[in-house]
Design a protein around this motif. Structure first.
Motif, mmCIF file in Angstrom:
data_model
loop_
_atom_site.group_PDB
_atom_site.id
_atom_site.type_symbol
_atom_site.label_atom_id
_atom_site.label_comp_id
_atom_site.label_asym_id
_atom_site.label_seq_id
_atom_site.Cartn_x
_atom_site.Cartn_y
_atom_site.Cartn_z
ATOM 1 N N ARG A 142 9.023 2.328 2.292
ATOM 2 C CA ARG A 142 9.146 3.040 0.741
ATOM 3 C C ARG A 142 8.840 4.670 1.148
ATOM 4 O O ARG A 142 7.820 4.914 1.615
ATOM 5 C CB ARG A 142 8.237 2.435 0.059
ATOM 6 C CG ARG A 142 8.451 0.661 -0.197
ATOM 7 C CD ARG A 142 9.640 0.698 -1.041
ATOM 8 N NE ARG A 142 10.050 -0.790 -1.002
ATOM 9 C CZ ARG A 142 11.006 -1.387 -1.873
ATOM 10 N NH1 ARG A 142 11.679 -0.428 -2.492
ATOM 11 N NH2 ARG A 142 11.296 -2.554 -1.785
ATOM 12 N N LEU A 143 9.582 5.248 0.448
ATOM 13 C CA LEU A 143 9.468 6.678 0.319
ATOM 14 C C LEU A 143 8.540 7.305 -0.568
ATOM 15 O O LEU A 143 8.732 6.448 -1.906
ATOM 16 C CB LEU A 143 10.659 7.613 0.508
ATOM 17 C CG LEU A 143 11.771 7.333 1.462
ATOM 18 C CD1 LEU A 143 13.016 8.240 1.564
ATOM 19 C CD2 LEU A 143 10.975 7.565 3.131
ATOM 20 N N GLU B 199 5.458 12.300 2.547
ATOM 21 C CA GLU B 199 6.930 11.935 2.310
ATOM 22 C C GLU B 199 6.826 10.274 2.245
ATOM 23 O O GLU B 199 7.908 9.730 2.035
ATOM 24 C CB GLU B 199 7.943 12.478 3.072
ATOM 25 C CG GLU B 199 8.181 13.862 2.902
ATOM 26 C CD GLU B 199 8.932 14.696 3.766
ATOM 27 O OE1 GLU B 199 9.593 15.812 3.259
ATOM 28 O OE2 GLU B 199 9.435 14.153 4.779
ATOM 29 N N LEU B 200 5.992 9.584 2.949
ATOM 30 C CA LEU B 200 5.917 8.258 3.221
ATOM 31 C C LEU B 200 4.892 7.459 2.243
ATOM 32 O O LEU B 200 3.783 7.896 2.084
ATOM 33 C CB LEU B 200 5.606 8.065 4.521
ATOM 34 C CG LEU B 200 5.358 6.473 5.169
ATOM 35 C CD1 LEU B 200 6.857 5.881 5.046
ATOM 36 C CD2 LEU B 200 4.633 6.420 6.463
ATOM 37 N N LEU C 268 12.203 11.551 7.119
ATOM 38 C CA LEU C 268 10.606 11.919 7.225
ATOM 39 C C LEU C 268 10.576 12.981 7.844
ATOM 40 O O LEU C 268 10.800 13.434 9.046
ATOM 41 C CB LEU C 268 9.821 10.737 7.671
ATOM 42 C CG LEU C 268 9.915 9.428 6.729
ATOM 43 C CD1 LEU C 268 9.006 8.402 7.384
ATOM 44 C CD2 LEU C 268 9.294 9.891 5.306
ATOM 45 N N LEU D 190 14.902 0.379 4.559
ATOM 46 C CA LEU D 190 14.468 1.619 3.746
ATOM 47 C C LEU D 190 14.820 1.411 2.259
ATOM 48 O O LEU D 190 15.903 1.330 1.875
ATOM 49 C CB LEU D 190 15.422 2.873 4.260
ATOM 50 C CG LEU D 190 14.949 4.072 3.774
ATOM 51 C CD1 LEU D 190 13.449 4.421 3.861
ATOM 52 C CD2 LEU D 190 15.881 5.227 4.192
ATOM 53 N N VAL E 150 16.309 9.393 -0.764
ATOM 54 C CA VAL E 150 16.925 8.152 0.082
ATOM 55 C C VAL E 150 18.138 8.461 0.616
ATOM 56 O O VAL E 150 19.257 8.670 -0.401
ATOM 57 C CB VAL E 150 16.746 6.838 -0.509
ATOM 58 C CG1 VAL E 150 17.082 5.665 0.322
ATOM 59 C CG2 VAL E 150 15.346 6.809 -1.102
ATOM 60 N N VAL F 294 11.172 11.788 -2.740
ATOM 61 C CA VAL F 294 11.820 12.176 -1.382
ATOM 62 C C VAL F 294 13.289 11.414 -1.492
ATOM 63 O O VAL F 294 13.338 10.214 -1.779
ATOM 64 C CB VAL F 294 11.004 11.458 -0.392
ATOM 65 C CG1 VAL F 294 11.736 11.617 0.990
ATOM 66 C CG2 VAL F 294 9.645 12.137 -0.205
#
Length: 285
Positions: free
Chosen positions: A94-95, A69-70, A64, A35, A101, A99
């Motif tokens: 990757r967000l 959000e992605l 998520l 992530l 982490v 968003v």
């Protein structure tokens, strides 16, 4: 990229007769999920639908909730020890901008990669505090399903398992409507991975929450599978085998309808019986 099945030589013994032949086995390889470039979890899975698996895993962890959000998911180049090539066994998520982490800690890794890990109360609290879509627990909920419809799901699940027919070694998870229509099915060596692939595909297609669906799984219903259903907004989880005690506790607390030992016309309803169209005598006796 890895194959779903592989061939291996076996010695076959039948009624005393010995022969050699090739056998088809389900492939199993590790997948590391990162992530934002940081290692998060490793799962043993059947290659295929890896991006959906990673996305579904992050849904179950409360990271998520929607496709917006992605930002993207990519395979990591140079992930092998020698470097310079793509192993297809490491993905990086990757967000989208804005968003948050989450902190990636050892405790989180233990919790996310094991069906036990933290104590029962902590596990229940973790789901309750991160669930985006509380399940409707009202007896007047519009989600209703006939027991006869549930009884037909295991056979429909097995009939749709293409790789299982060749290997006999895969779990499956399927998404059905409350009328028994098959919406999606995924297979994997891990039943939790199969569910993540189902949920991840739904996220990618903008279909979360899955508030009018039934999740049918092969094998037993663990806490981890109940958690994934709740986090995706799925109101009904059915399994062909037994649930764990913690899965039942979670179902009772969140309002999830949990059905186990679904075989033929028989089943045990452990929680959420208000969604089943039962007769008055059956529901009180």
């Amino acid at each position: 990229m890895g194959r779903v099945t592989e061939r291996r030589r076996v010695i076959r013994i039948r009624d005393g007769a010995v022969s050699t032949r090739p056998d088809t086995l389900v492939a199993e390889e590790p997948l590391e999920i990162r992530l934002g470039g940081k290692p998060l979890a490793i799962t043993m899975r059947t290659p295929g639908d890896d991006f959906a698996l990673a996305a579904g895993f992050l849904v179950s962890e409360g990271v998520l909730a929607s496709a917006g959000e992605l930002a993207n998911i990519v395979y990591c180049a140079g992930a092998t020890a020698e470097g310079g090539s793509n192993s297809y066994n490491v993905v990086d998520v990757r967000l989208a901008d804005g968003v948050p982490v989450p902190d990636i800690t050892l405790e989180r890794n233990v919790y996310t990669t094991s069906s036990c890990g933290l104590c029962g109360k902590a596990s229940l609290d973790a789901v309750r505090t991160t669930a985006r879509w509380p399940l409707d627990t009202s007896p007047d909920t519009p989600v209703r399903i006939e027991p006869a419809t549930l009884s037909a799901l295991p056979d429909r699940l097995r009939a749709a398992q293409r790789v299982f027919e060749r290997t006999g070694g895969l779990h499956a998870a399927a998404l059905f409507t409350t009328d028994g229509e098959l919406l999606d099915i995924r297979e994997d060596v891990g039943r939790h991975n199969a569910v993540d692939k189902i949920v991840g595909r739904a996220l990618q297609q903008g279909q979360l929450p899955l508030t009018s669906c039934v999740l049918m799984v092969s094998g037993r219903a663990s806490f981890e599978l109940a958690q994934k259903a709740v986090m995706a907004g799925i109101p009904v989880l059915a399994a062909v085998s037994a649930p764990s005690s913690l899965a039942v506790d979670l179902a009772v607390e969140t309002g999830l309808t949990l059905v186990g030992f679904l075989r033929g016309t028989s089943m045990n309803v452990y929680a959420g019986e208000h969604r089943l169209a039962l007769s008055a005598a059956a529901s009180t006796g």
